[in-house]
Design an enzyme around this catalytic site. Structure first.
Site, short mmCIF file in Angstrom:
data_model
loop_
_atom_site.label_atom_id
_atom_site.label_comp_id
_atom_site.label_asym_id
_atom_site.label_seq_id
_atom_site.Cartn_x
_atom_site.Cartn_y
_atom_site.Cartn_z
N LYS A 142 -0.27 -3.43 -0.92
CA LYS A 142 -0.81 -4.54 -1.69
C LYS A 142 -0.92 -4.06 -3.14
O LYS A 142 -1.56 -3.03 -3.39
CB LYS A 142 -2.21 -4.90 -1.14
CG LYS A 142 -2.86 -6.10 -1.77
CD LYS A 142 -4.02 -6.56 -0.87
CE LYS A 142 -4.85 -7.66 -1.51
NZ LYS A 142 -5.96 -8.06 -0.61
N GLY A 155 2.10 -9.27 -9.49
CA GLY A 155 2.33 -8.45 -8.30
C GLY A 155 1.48 -7.21 -8.22
O GLY A 155 1.65 -6.38 -7.33
N ARG A 205 -2.44 -1.24 3.61
CA ARG A 205 -3.28 -1.97 4.58
C ARG A 205 -2.64 -1.89 5.96
O ARG A 205 -1.43 -2.00 6.10
CB ARG A 205 -3.38 -3.42 4.12
CG ARG A 205 -4.09 -4.33 5.07
CD ARG A 205 -4.59 -5.57 4.38
NE ARG A 205 -3.53 -6.54 4.12
CZ ARG A 205 -3.72 -7.67 3.43
NH1 ARG A 205 -4.90 -7.95 2.92
NH2 ARG A 205 -2.74 -8.51 3.25
N ASP A 281 -3.93 -19.45 4.63
CA ASP A 281 -3.09 -18.26 4.50
C ASP A 281 -3.91 -16.98 4.67
O ASP A 281 -3.35 -15.89 4.75
CB ASP A 281 -2.36 -18.24 3.15
CG ASP A 281 -3.31 -18.39 1.98
OD1 ASP A 281 -4.02 -19.42 1.93
OD2 ASP A 281 -3.37 -17.50 1.12
P1 AMP Z 1 -5.04 -14.49 -2.08
O1 AMP Z 1 -5.96 -15.38 -2.85
O2 AMP Z 1 -5.19 -13.05 -2.38
O3 AMP Z 1 -5.07 -14.79 -0.62
O4 AMP Z 1 -3.55 -14.83 -2.58
C1 AMP Z 1 -3.01 -16.13 -2.58
C2 AMP Z 1 -1.57 -16.07 -2.99
O5 AMP Z 1 -1.44 -15.61 -4.33
C3 AMP Z 1 -0.69 -15.16 -2.15
O6 AMP Z 1 0.58 -15.75 -2.05
C4 AMP Z 1 -0.63 -13.90 -2.97
O7 AMP Z 1 0.51 -13.13 -2.69
C5 AMP Z 1 -0.58 -14.47 -4.38
N1 AMP Z 1 -1.08 -13.52 -5.39
C6 AMP Z 1 -2.35 -13.11 -5.55
N2 AMP Z 1 -2.44 -12.24 -6.57
C7 AMP Z 1 -1.20 -12.08 -7.07
C8 AMP Z 1 -0.64 -11.31 -8.14
N3 AMP Z 1 -1.37 -10.52 -8.91
N4 AMP Z 1 0.70 -11.42 -8.34
C9 AMP Z 1 1.47 -12.21 -7.58
N5 AMP Z 1 1.00 -12.96 -6.58
C10 AMP Z 1 -0.33 -12.90 -6.31
MG MG Z 2 -4.28 -13.97 0.92
#
Ligand code: AMP
Ligand code: MG
Length: 537
Positions: A142, A155, A205, A281
């Site tokens: 991650k 990312g 993870r 998700d």
């Molecule tokens: P999360 O809120 O962490 O469950 O993420 C929701 C979505 O946003 C998922 O598709 C993650 O992969 C994407 N995401 C979260 N943070 C980033 C980031 N810094 N760069 C690219 N995608 C992100």
């Molecule tokens: Mg997530």
């Protein structure tokens, strides 16, 4: 159970437009040295459900955390590796031999709104291993750079939020709650730009798998039911093999996922855990807690407790979690309808039955754990079913008392164990006024006596009850002020001492002793009034 959020019925939704995944841009510069015993079933069996992608190279990886116990359990054979080699591997600069990094596609409802394309935007599945207990586990990065699913994100991940995932996830593990786990954290030596500039990090993870409700939603929204069937068959074989012979295996699958969620959420509720972002998700098919972003542990008991800075409406407040789990399961049900029955109306009615049974299944798990927390061994046999409603009422009135007097949830339960052993003073000290407490303690004692008399429990029963209660009511949870303090030291000053000390304490949450007393102290009211969590993006 709170059901504040409107419960939409189950409705079929299919939009068969399959988007071609964009390609990954990262070049693979890695020089593999370490061999890991990978067996990558997802990459092998589910072509078309992911996009291959290499992690981005990082400037100067340093190992901040390595979970040796977990590495041992996974059978990785890393005991002889030095920190430098581990940092190179867990940063992705030197991927292990056998790794097959892929970004998984998924969709999801975020705060109730459907987003048809999310996916691993800053994560990569590196590979799978079968652990020493024969369980297949994912290893995933991650924060390892952009992927085809990054959308506008970078990312990346920062040191603070990744160490936070270690602390909360390992605390959950030690509390006996199904969870993904942290194997390693490496700092990258590169900055990450958020509201301010932060040190970058990559977390490794470990999960039973990264299949989510949102994975099913992606393929239901974009592809044919045949791909959903392929996904479901994979999920069943991997996580619910006992269903392979079931009559209607996809309906049975829905019920089995619901059952694990009912048990999981009941466990969350009994330790005061607030996930904070229960988007579809972030709900795992294997039934593990996944995605530690804006989560937090409640201190003073309050069903409306919410700490996430972005959860303005309190959709994911503590008391809403069971209802939200049910809402999310209805979204999973929608993706399975064509597999459940060719007659859509019939499929909907079968699936609705499963979803409607969820509150009862949740209450079943909640009551079973409530009894353990109260020091009760089971139903009073002579009372049968009415023992269930009496015990539920007993538990609810205890929680009402805690709420009315804003008592610390964790300490109240722990001190109730002392009261079981005859020492009431520590419990009383947590409450402002006593009359409500006196009445409740009276009821509770009568209930205990009824059970003891029915079972002829012997003279040591009070000590045994207190001991049993201390094994289920933790003394330590990750207190928000202690977590923040440890992360600030690590992130701002590069001092990992407070993080390591806190983690060591959280690994033994039921062992009470003066040396660790500072970790048991609740935060001040002022701290909690201001305390907000962030998504860690
Ligand atoms: P999360 O809120 O962490 O469950 O993420 C929701 C979505 O946003 C998922 O598709 C993650 O992969 C994407 N995401 C979260 N943070 C980033 C980031 N810094 N760069 C690219 N995608 C992100
Ligand atoms: Mg997530």
């Amino acid at each position: 159970m709170a059901m504040g959020w409107n419960f939409p019925g189950i409705a079929p939704k299919f939009h068969p437009v399959f988007p071609a995944f964009p390609r990954c841009q990262n070049a693979n510069l890695s020089m593999p040295t370490i061999v890991l015993p990978f067996d990558n079933s997802y990459a092998r069996d589910l072509a078309g459900f992911y996009e291959p992608c290499q992690p981005a190279a990082v400037r100067s990886p340093v190992l901040l955390f390595f979970n040796r116990g977990l590495a041992e359990e996974l059978g990785l054979g890393l005991a002889g590796q030095d920190d430098e080699a581990l940092a190179a591997m867990f940063s992705g600069n030197a991927l292990p031999v056998g790794a097959q990094p892929i970004a998984q596609a998924y969709a999801g409802h975020q705060f109730g709104q459907f987003n048809p394309q999310l996916g691993d935007g800053r994560a990569l599945l590196i590979g799978e291993v079968v652990d020493r207990h024969g369980r297949r586990r994912d290893l995933a990065f991650k924060g390892s750079g952009r992927t085809p699913f990054s959308r506008r994100g970078d990312g990346k991940a920062a040191v603070g939020p990744m160490l936070r995932e270690v602390l909360i996830g390992e605390a959950m593990q030690a509390l006996g709650i199904p969870t993904t786990r942290a194997l390693a954290v490496v700092s990258t030596g590169e900055p990450v730009f958020r509201e301010r500039t932060l040190p970058g990090a990559i977390l490794t993870r470990v999960a039973a798998s990264h299949l989510r409700v949102g994975t099913f939603q992606f393929f239901a929204a974009h592809t044919s039911p045949e791909m959903v069937r392929q996904l479901a068959d994979y999920a069943i074989a991997r996580h619910y093999p006992e269903l392979l012979e079931a009559d209607n295996r996809y309906l049975a699958f829905l019920a089995a996922v619901a059952e694990r969620q009912a048990a999981l959420i009941a466990q969350w509720m009994h330790v005061g855990f607030i996930h904070g972002v229960m988007n579809t998700d972030n709900m795992g098919i294997p039934g593990e807690t996944i995605d530690y972003g804006p989560c937090a542990f409640m201190e003073a008991y309050d069903p409306g407790a919410v700490f996430s800075s972005i959860d303005e409406m309190g959709r994911y407040a503590y008391g809403e979690q069971p209802g939200i789990a049910r809402w999310n399961l209805a979204r999973l049900a929608e993706t399975l309808l064509p597999l459940i029955d060719a007659d859509e109306g019939h499929a909907i009615s079968l699936a609705t039955e499963v979803i409607d049974a969820f509150p009862e299944r949740y209450r079943h798990h909640w009551l079973a754990r409530l009894r353990l927390k109260l020091g009760l061994r089971g139903q009073v046999p002579s009372l049968g079913q009415s023992s269930d409603s009496m015990d539920t009422a007993l538990g609810e009135s205890w929680l009402d008392l805690l709420h009315a007097q804003q008592v610390d949830f964790t300490l109240a339960w722990r001190r109730l164990a002392d009261a079981a052993a005859g020492n009431e003073a520590p419990l009383r000290a947590l409450f402002l006024g006593q009359p409500g407490l006196d009445r409740w303690l009276q009821r509770w004692r009568e209930r205990c006596i009824a059970e003891d008399a029915a079972e002829d429990a012997g003279t040591e029963v009070n000590a045994a009850r207190a001991e049993a209660m201390r094994r289920v009511n933790p003394w330590l949870i990750p207190r928000n002020h202690r977590v923040e303090e440890a992360l600030a030291a690590a992130s701002n000053e590069g001092d990992l001492g407070p993080f390591e000390q806190l983690l060591n304490a959280l690994w033994r949450p039921f062992d009470e002793g003066p040396a660790l007393a500072r970790y048991a102290e609740p935060a001040t009211g002022e701290f909690m009034a201001e305390f907000r969590t962030f998504c860690g993006t």
